[in-house]
Structure formats: C-alpha cells, structure tokens
Scaffold this active site. Structure first.
Site, PDB file in Angstrom:
ATOM      1  N   ALA A 177       4.837 -14.645  -7.188  1.00  0.00           N
ATOM      2  CA  ALA A 177       6.467 -15.004  -6.246  1.00  0.00           C
ATOM      3  C   ALA A 177       6.629 -16.032  -5.803  1.00  0.00           C
ATOM      4  CB  ALA A 177       7.548 -13.573  -6.210  1.00  0.00           C
TER       5      ALA A 177
ATOM      6  N   ASP B  22      -5.451 -16.794  -9.407  1.00  0.00           N
ATOM      7  CA  ASP B  22      -4.887 -15.580  -9.478  1.00  0.00           C
ATOM      8  C   ASP B  22      -5.471 -14.867 -10.531  1.00  0.00           C
ATOM      9  OD1 ASP B  22      -2.756 -13.826  -9.410  1.00  0.00           O
ATOM     10  OD2 ASP B  22      -1.441 -14.987  -8.589  1.00  0.00           O
TER      11      ASP B  22
ATOM     12  N   ASN C 115      -1.249  -9.330  -0.014  1.00  0.00           N
ATOM     13  CA  ASN C 115      -1.992  -8.146   0.886  1.00  0.00           C
ATOM     14  C   ASN C 115      -2.529  -9.080   2.152  1.00  0.00           C
ATOM     15  OD1 ASN C 115      -5.647  -8.144   0.156  1.00  0.00           O
ATOM     16  ND2 ASN C 115      -4.664  -9.224  -1.375  1.00  0.00           N
TER      17      ASN C 115
ATOM     18  N   CYS D  14      -5.157  17.224   7.187  1.00  0.00           N
ATOM     19  CA  CYS D  14      -4.203  18.765   7.554  1.00  0.00           C
ATOM     20  C   CYS D  14      -2.634  18.644   6.991  1.00  0.00           C
ATOM     21  CB  CYS D  14      -4.704  19.404   8.687  1.00  0.00           C
ATOM     22  SG  CYS D  14      -6.646  19.737   8.823  1.00  0.00           S
TER      23      CYS D  14
END
Length: 1033
Positions: free
Chosen positions: A447, A473, A546, A601
């Site tokens: 984008a 890319d 990222n 957990c």
C-alpha cells in the site's frame, strides 16, 4: 447536449452485500455498518487537477455509491507533475473526461461519471457530499451557503505549492456515531460491592482502560444479575483497576464473573457555513504546534491569494518580488480588520513565490485527509474536522539564500512545457535535474509502496540521466490488496507486486528508470544488496509491514551511512520517520515488551478472552494440520530426524514421535491414519468430544467448581472462568461446522477428498462410535507456566520413558518409510473462504468460548484476530506517503540543519496531527571522545593494491589513527582477539583468515565489509563503542 459521461454502473446498494474480499482490510477500520451507510452516498468532486484526482481515487476505493468528477478545463503541462491519470497525450483534452476510465477501473462497485460543464445549484442537489478543489473564494462562499441551507455536506480543499488548506461544513446538526473507531474497551470483573455507589473492581491482568463519564454495559455476572439487564450506566473511574457505578445496595450479592464493556454514545456536532467560519480563528486545527503563527497567517494569506487572482486574473509569478509585495499588501489589509498577534510576512512571501506550484506530495497529504472527511460525512464514523486545517512544508525550500540563489531569476522557475513544470515553479530547474539523478532503493510495493512509487514517478525521482529506482517485494498480488494498493487491478491477481507496480509507474512517467526485484530483504539477500549496492545509493525508502524488517533495513542504512524514509499505518493512524546520517537517531532496535505473549496455561486451561480461544484454535490448526504432517515427511526423507528429535528433550520428543507414529498407522491398528472420508468424519467427531467435553470434565475433576485456594479464595474467580462441558448436538450449526471443517482438513493432509454436503456428513456422523470417558485422578494440570517449566526440568516419569523407548523401536522399522506415507501439510491462509481454514478457526474458537462462557466472535472479527490482520485504509496510506516524500525533497536539497526535518504522527479518525522534529542521535563517550551510532572506524583491508593487512596491522592502525589500544575484538559472537590470551600467531594472519579460523566458515564471496566490535584499554567499561568496519576490497 448533456455534459455527463457515464461508466459501467455496479452499485453496492443494488448488490446489498459488502464485498468482504475486496474491502477486507478497510472493513477492520470502518466496520460493516459504516460501510453500508457509505454505500448509499453520492459524492461530487469538483476539479480534476492533482488534488482532485487524489481525493477521487481515495473516495472511489472507499466504496461509496457513486462519484461524479467535474472539471470544465483542459489538461496542461503543469497538471502532469501531480495528476497521475493524465499523460502528455491528454494535454488540451478535458481533465475529468480524460481521467474517467482509470478512475472507474479502481473499484467495480462504485459508479463513476464525469461532468464537463459548470457547477450550479441544481447539480449540487443530486449529491449528499460535495468537494470543491481549485475553486474561487466567491464560489466557495456561494456554494457553501447553498450546501449549508440544503443539508449537503461541503468540503473545500486547496493546495498552492508547499501549502495546503482544508475546510469542512457538515451542517447545523451532524451525528457522529463513533468518535474514534477504537474497539470498545472491556474488562473482566473481580468483585462488585453492594453500596451507593457500587464499586466495581476488575481483575489485575490488565488495566480496565475506561475514562470517567463513559458508559458501560454488564454481562455474564453471577449473583448480582440485575446489572446484566440494565441500560448502559455512566461510570466514575477510581483507579486503573476500579470504577464506581450507581446504587447497587438493593441488588443481589455478587458471586463471580462478569464483563464490563464500553458502550459508545453518539454525539451531535454543529458547523458554521464557510462565510461565517472565515472570520473565526478558533476553528483552526493545528497540524504542527510549532507553526501556530504561520498557519494563522496562512488563513489570511489564502484569502488574500483569491483577491489577488480575482484582480490580476492569474496567480503570483514564481519568485516575483512585485507580486509578493502586492499579496502582502492585501494580507495586511485583511489583518487590519481583526489583527493577529503576529503576522508572519515571510510566509506570505513564500506562498506568493510558490503559489503556481503543483506538488504531488502535498496533494497526497491534503487529498488523503480530505477523502477521509468525505468518508466521515457519508458514514458518521469518526470525528470530522471542525473546521479549518492548514498545512505547509516550506522547510523543503533551500535552507539559505546564497550567492547562487540570489542570481536565480524568474526564468529559472518559469514553465518550459515539461511534465515537471508544476514542480520547477517551486524549486527551479537545477533541483529538478538533481531529482532525476537520484538512485533510490524502495523496499516494499504494498500500500505505502504503491503510493510512494506514484509520487516518485510524478516528481521525477530517478527519471533522469544516471538516476534509478530499485524496488523489491517478494509478495504476489491478492484480491484483498486491490482496495488500497491502487496500482493493481483484478487482472493482476497472482502476479508479482514489484513487477506490476513498476509497469504502472512507467505508464505514469515513461522516463522512469526502475528495476523490480522479488527478494526478501534479510541476510540471505546480501549477495544482491551488499556493500557496493548500498554505497551506490542516494537513499532508501521503507514501505514494510513488520518491525523486524524495518530494524534490519535500518541497520543496513546505518552501516552504509544512508538516509532512510520510513512510514507505516494502522487503520486511521499513521507515522513517518526520516533518518538522516549524523543528524537524527535511527529507527533503532525492536522495542521489547510491545507484543505480550499469552501464558501457555491460560491458552491450555484458563482462557478468559476471545483472543485466547482464537490463539488456541490457531495452535490447534498448526499442530493438527501442519506440524505433524511436516514431521512425518521429515521422518520419511531424513535419516537423522529421529536422533535430532530426541535431542530436543524427552517431553518434546515424546509429543512429536507420538504424532508421527500415530499418523503412520491406520485407525484399525491403533493409529490415526484414515482410509476413507468416513474415517475423517469419525476422527473429527472424536476430536470434538475430546476438546469440548472430555478435557473440560478432566479439568473440573482436578479443580471442582466449588474449590477454594489455600488462602480460602474461590479457585474459579477473577481471570479464571469456570468452564462447563458441551454435549454434541448434530442439529447445532457450530458443532457440525467444526466436524465439517476438521474432517475436510484432516482429509487434505492425507490426500482424501472431502465434501460440504451436510446430509452426507450427517450420515457419516450417525455411524461414529464415540469412546466413553472417565476423568482420572492421576492427571496433573498446571495452573501457572512456572509450574509447567518446573515439571519439565524434573524430567519424565518412568511411564513416559518406557513409551518413548517403545516409539523409538517402532519408528526404527524400515517398513514405515514408504513414499505412500507422504503427507500434505497445510499452511494457514485466512483470505481464501473456500479452503476450510477460517471455518475451522471460527468453529473451534467459538466452541471453546462457549465452554468458558466467553462471548463468541463472528467470522469477520475472528479473521482479524486469528489472521493478525493489520487494518488498513487508502486515505491514511496516501497521507503518509505524501509526508514521506516531502522529507525526500529535503534530503535531495541536502538540508544539513536538524530543524528543517519532520517526523509525523497522525490519527485521521480524530483529526490529530503531530509534526515534530526528529530526535537527535544519543551520544556516548569512549576515552573522553564523543561518538554516536553514525560513527565507526572505517578501515580499508587492502590499501593501494597491497596484500590484506594482518590482525596486528589492524590493531596498529587503530592505535595510530585513533589513539586507542585494542584489548579485544569480536566478530558477532566469535572472539578474534583478546590481549590477555596468547594470540601471537593470529596477529601474523590476515584479518579475513582469522575470521575464517574462529567462525569455522568461509566468508561469503559477496561480503565486502566486516563489522568488528572492539574494546579499548583506555575505556574498557564502555558499554557502547563504534564498530570497526573493515573493507575487504
């Protein structure tokens, strides 16, 4: 004769359903309700120069019902440096009509038409929202009054050179349904008092996040159930973990559980019409708090500019002193009516000098913000601008006026029938040549990458002799990209992003010198993007999604002392950062603690949020349909698999080998391998029973509902929600959804075809025999992750060890290693609705949520959370890319003063903008001398064609050049030298030989620079030191 030219009409309102594949990422910003409201709106955008087409592009991508673009004028040369849907062949032709075909191709769901006649009141009545660009002040006042009185939302947008203006009038009464678009805050309840007012205490796993005055609703409360059924109640925050509500003294006693959830309240806003708002400086919204005086002056200067144009029938000439003087006189007269504290006359002159400019980055920013206001007007989502916004980037002009600058004449900035005329009028022809010679590296063609490439093409970056753009890319185009990556069309789906983007911008500017790569940027690609590649660049632009990749690229830029432009978005929020060698800090390392992992957990036994059940479902998916299959395939082809697995620890080895052994044995032989579709359904049904009934029974056997802790507190309280087992019901849709998805996925990994035929699945279910189950007292369930780790350290019991030995023997049999046993691991793909992946996640998560009385999530919400989708919208992307390219101007200018650069943060949902100077690099001292991250000790290993220097030569070189005595050298984790060791032989070897010796590996042939970290006798306690950057050639 009609002035309207119509394109193919496919209206969202006629279709009814929102195309979630196309609008996927935008839906996570706006939501379905807002999208439906936008799908009924007709929008008029007047003026199809660079700003108008930017607004139109963003609005069409957003998914309104229709957009009509209006322009009476013919395209000219100055349009081409910002109007990306015009080419040289369109010069002399109507701008609106010439742009229509490409605008229509952006979104098949939006009806786009062109109006080539003048604006009038009758035309305006056809629209709910009207946007004026490139309009006179007289027209703005005239149409502004008309729109205000007829309930039409008006937006006025304008750019002149490096300055921009935006105005909104949404009428006498405009309802905002959601002011900020944030997901409503929710908190788990720990206790509620019976009092007036009652005090609600939340669990301590995280702060509740509410603010005083907001309203909350209650659900799932046991005991004080009256709160579950009352209307949303206003609260008063007492602490980060508590708040008070109304009188609870007459309610039942609180027992346990409950969730408090924020309920957003609509609000009504009133707007002034433009002719009144012109006189009200309190309506100015700041984009840069360091420029308040400047923007107050611009409010008058834009009005003065309209007066100048009305009188002279033209804009001020570039760099004309006489025109600047004339404009200043007009602005002084305007200021006399209601004087400002300070009138910034330099800004008035700068506006005059550059008013004929038409700059793509400024249009991108103002156009992105203006389009967001259109969406607010159509949807009632987010807080609109109230009511004026001014923006400038005058820092992009040359820093100082030296002798050369003084000699520049008006002719240096005059149009020359070039596609860059609109830019040359601001910066001059010399700067344009400099832009063309730039060599830039763009990482990412998504984008932001598409928007940057559009701007690069329009401004001519790398489009001259010797200039070049390299874009990389590794991704291919997906349908969900089309809503905001505007260089791509449906026909491009499946093609490489970088290739399609490069082709698209070559069409915009045929002079573009651009090469497309498909490489991931990481250490593996350093043979392509090595020392010589980076040293040949003028700068780098990061359009990455990222943090890890940004950090890596940032490190490479610091190594090679290259500037970096960085930007990112999250829905309506965006940021930009400019990294300038020696002047600013870098992007820096990954910030710790930004992404908290959910305790194991909690996932395994004690979930209390839908995020927990969705992560559990993802983990189930990965374990059942990917990891075990991959392990089986490794076992079949890799003789060392068994030994490596045993080396991972007994507990992990047992889990892995159980999965492998079970997948290799048929169901009739005690294994899991299915022979038929019916076997897959049987496995799925039994899996359902294990997960949603048996495991819950076992958990409640270990921790009964009434159990107390050692301190007398109920075990099932606070963040621990007491579960209940489910009973399978073939008439329950979610129950069968799970079986259908799980059976199909299970069949896929074994190469067995499945079906969506519910009748066939029902028949298969009728034949399944579900084994009976009884909880065992010998089972231990861990309450905390620490308990789990402690038990792991104790090692496995004898039963487990015996089982591990048994598995080792079984798997040692050569008969198991048949090619027919090969499996087909599944990689999770969230955007394919036909592959059962999200079907499984949604069903698995919501069933577990039902176990624990956690509110279920619909498919859309589940997809966002489980798929870790980053909400995205074209408006924010365009604005961020515009700001990045304004910083690019400054870098190409060679600005050497810190004060000219800007980093930005914006939240367009609430019209919040912060443009601030970037941070300076943190200094550190070594032996009394100050350094920053940009400093290093650069050493050429081979000088003047001589042999490579030895390690001893390197130590001597540092001593002679920097007066520092090296006491140790590290290459990564490898110790090259330590003064306290006997390294006499190493000192005689070349540096590269020592590196090969200690790393036990060859230096890759493409590696031209070694980064070596020293410590020095003069300052051995120094935590940070500049690296030695050692050039091999």
């Amino acid at each position: 004769m009609s002035h309207a030219v119509h394109s193919r009409k496919v209206q969202m309102s006629e279709i009814g359903e929102i195309d979630e594949g196309f609008y996927s990422r935008q839906l996570y910003v706006l939501g379905h309700d807002a999208m439906h409201r936008m799908g009924t709106a007709d929008v008029l955008i007047a003026g199809m120069r660079g700003l108008g087409v930017e607004i139109a592009k963003n609005v069409i991508l957003s998914g309104v019902k229709s957009v009509t673009v209006q322009d009476e004028g013919p395209a000219n040369w100055t349009d081409l440096c910002s109007q990306f849907f015009l080419s040289e062949s369109n010069i002399g032709q109507n701008r609106a009509q010439s742009s229509l075909a490409q605008l229509s191709a952006l979104n098949p769901h939006v009806h786009v038409s062109a109006h080539t006649g003048p604006l009038d009141e009758n035309l305006l009545l056809e629209f709910q929202v009207v946007v004026l660009t490139d309009s006179s002040l007289d027209d703005q006042k005239r149409f502004g009054t008309y729109c205000h009185s007829h309930g039409i939302k008006l937006i006025v947008a304008d750019t002149k050179g490096l300055c921009g203006q935006l105005f909104c009038d949404f009428g006498e009464e405009f309802e905002v349904l959601d002011s900020d678009g944030e997901i409503p805050t929710s908190a788990m309840i720990d206790y509620i008092t019976k009092a007036n007012p009652g005090v609600v205490t939340c669990t301590e796993d995280r702060k509740h996040g509410f603010i005083s005055g907001c309203r909350v609703s209650f659900s799932d409360i046991h005991g004080m159930t009256e709160l579950n059924s009352i209307s949303p109640v206003e609260i008063n925050v007492l602490s980060p973990y508590s708040f008070s509500v109304g009188d609870t003294s007459g309610f039942s006693q609180y027992e346990r559980g409950g969730i408090a959830t924020e309920v957003k309240q609509p609000c009504l806003l009133k707007f002034k019409p433009l002719n009144q708002a012109l006189l009200d400086n309190s309506l100015l919204v700041w984009t840069d708090y360091g420029k308040v005086t400047r923007h107050q002056t611009l409010h008058l200067a834009f009005q003065g500019l309209h007066t100048f144009v009305k009188k002279e029938k033209r804009l001020p000439k570039p760099r004309s002193q006489s025109d600047a003087d004339a404009l200043l006189v007009i602005v002084r007269d305007l200021n006399a009516a209601a004087p400002l504290d300070t009138l910034d006359e330099d800004v008035v002159r700068s506006l005059s000098y550059t008013a004929q400019g038409n700059l793509a980055p400024v249009n991108a920013f103002i156009g992105g913000v203006a389009a967001q206001e259109v969406m607010k007007a159509c949807s009632g989502k987010f807080t609109p601008l109230r009511q004026w916004l001014y923006f400038d980037a005058l820092e992009c002009l040359p820093e100082t006026v030296g002798e050369e600058e003084e000699q520049l004449t008006e002719s240096t900035f005059s149009p020359k029938k070039s596609r860059y005329d609109g830019q040359v009028t601001v910066f001059g022809s010399t700067f344009q040549e400099k832009l063309g010679k730039q060599k830039y590296f763009l990482v990412g063609a998504g984008a932001i990458g598409c928007e940057l490439l559009k701007n690069f093409a329009l401004i001519g970056l790398g489009a001259g002799e010797g200039g070049h753009i390299t874009v990389t890319d590794m991704d291919s185009i997906e349908r969900s990209n089309l809503n905001r990556q505007f260089l791509f069309r449906s026909k491009d789906i499946g093609r490489q992003k970088s290739e399609v983007a490069a082709q698209a911008v070559r069409v915009m500017n045929p002079d573009m010198n651009i090469t497309a790569h498909q490489n991931r940027l990481d250490p593996d690609s350093e043979q392509v993007y090595g020392y010589h590649f980076f040293m040949g660049l003028d700068g780098v632009a990061a359009a990455l999604d990222n943090v890890e990749a940004r950090v890596y690229l940032d490190g490479r830029c610091v190594q090679h002392k290259k500037s970096m432009l960085e930007g990112g978005t999250l829905g309506s929020q965006g940021h930009t950062l400019v990294v300038v060698p020696h002047l600013t800090e870098s992007y820096g390392p990954v910030k710790s603690g930004s992404d908290k992992a959910i305790p194991l957990c909690t996932l395994k036994n004690f979930p209390y949020r839908i995020e927990h059940t969705l992560q559990w479902a993802r983990d189930q998916f990965e374990g059942l349909f990917k990891q075990t299959s991959e392990n089986v395939n490794l076992f079949l082809r890799d003789a060392g698999f068994l030994e490596r697995t045993l080396g991972r620890g007994e507990a992990e080895a047992l889990e892995v080998l159980e999965g492998v052994a079970g997948s290799l044995r048929d169901r009739g032989d005690g294994g899991h391998r299915p022979a038929s579709w019916e076997d897959c359904v049987g496995w799925a049904r039994c899996r359902w029973e294990t997960l949603y009934n048996n495991d819950i029974q076992q958990l409640l056997h270990c921790f009964p509902p009434e159990q107390l802790t050692s301190s007398g507190v109920p075990f099932w309280s606070g963040a621990k929600r007491c579960p209940h087992p489910l009973t399978f019901n073939p008439d329950n849709t979610t129950h069968v959804d799970y079986v259908e998805a799980a059976a199909n996925l299970y069949g896929q990994i074994y190469g067995i075809a499945g079906t969506r035929d519910r009748a066939a699945i029902r028949d298969a279910l009728d034949k399944v025999r579900v084994p009976s189950f009884a909880p065992k007292s010998s089972v231990k369930i861990h309450v905390t992750d620490k308990e789990m780790e402690d038990d792991k350290e104790k090692g496995m019991d004898d039963v487990g060890k015996d089982r591990l030995e048994e598995l080792k023997e079984k798997l040692a049999s050569p008969s198991l290693k048949s090619p027919a046993m090969q499996m087909h691991p599944i990689d999770f793909e969230k955007d394919d609705d036909s592959n059962f992946h999200m079907d499984y996640i949604v069903a698995a998560s919501n069933l577990r949520a039902e176990n624990y009385d956690i509110p279920a999530a619909d498919r859309h919400q589940s997809k966002r959370i489980a798929g870790r989708i980053i909400p995205a919208i074209a408006t924010t992307t365009a604005a961020v890319a515009g700001l990045m390219c304004l910083e690019l101007y400054k870098l190409v200018q060679g600005h050497a003063e810190f004060r000219f650069y800007r980093s930005g943060f914006l939240n367009m949902a609430v019209e919040y903008f912060v443009m601030s100077q970037p941070c300076r690099p943190q200094p550190f001292a070594v032996a009394g001398k100050e350094y920053t991250l940009w400093d290093d000790f650069l050493v050429k290993g081979r000088r003047d064609g001589q042999q490579e220097m030895t390690l001893g030569d390197l130590l001597q070189h540092i001593k002679e050049c920097y007066s520092l005595e090296v006491t140790s050298l590290f290459y990564g984790a490898a110790l090259l030298y330590d003064a306290s060791y006997d390294h006499k032989e190493r000192l005689k070897q070349s540096v590269s030989e020592v590196v090969k010796l200690v790393t036990k590996a060859e230096i890759p042939h493409h590696k031209q620079m070694l980064e070596i970290f020293p410590s020095f006798a003069e300052d051995e306690d120094c935590a940070t030191v500049p690296p030695i950057r050692y050039l091999l050639q």
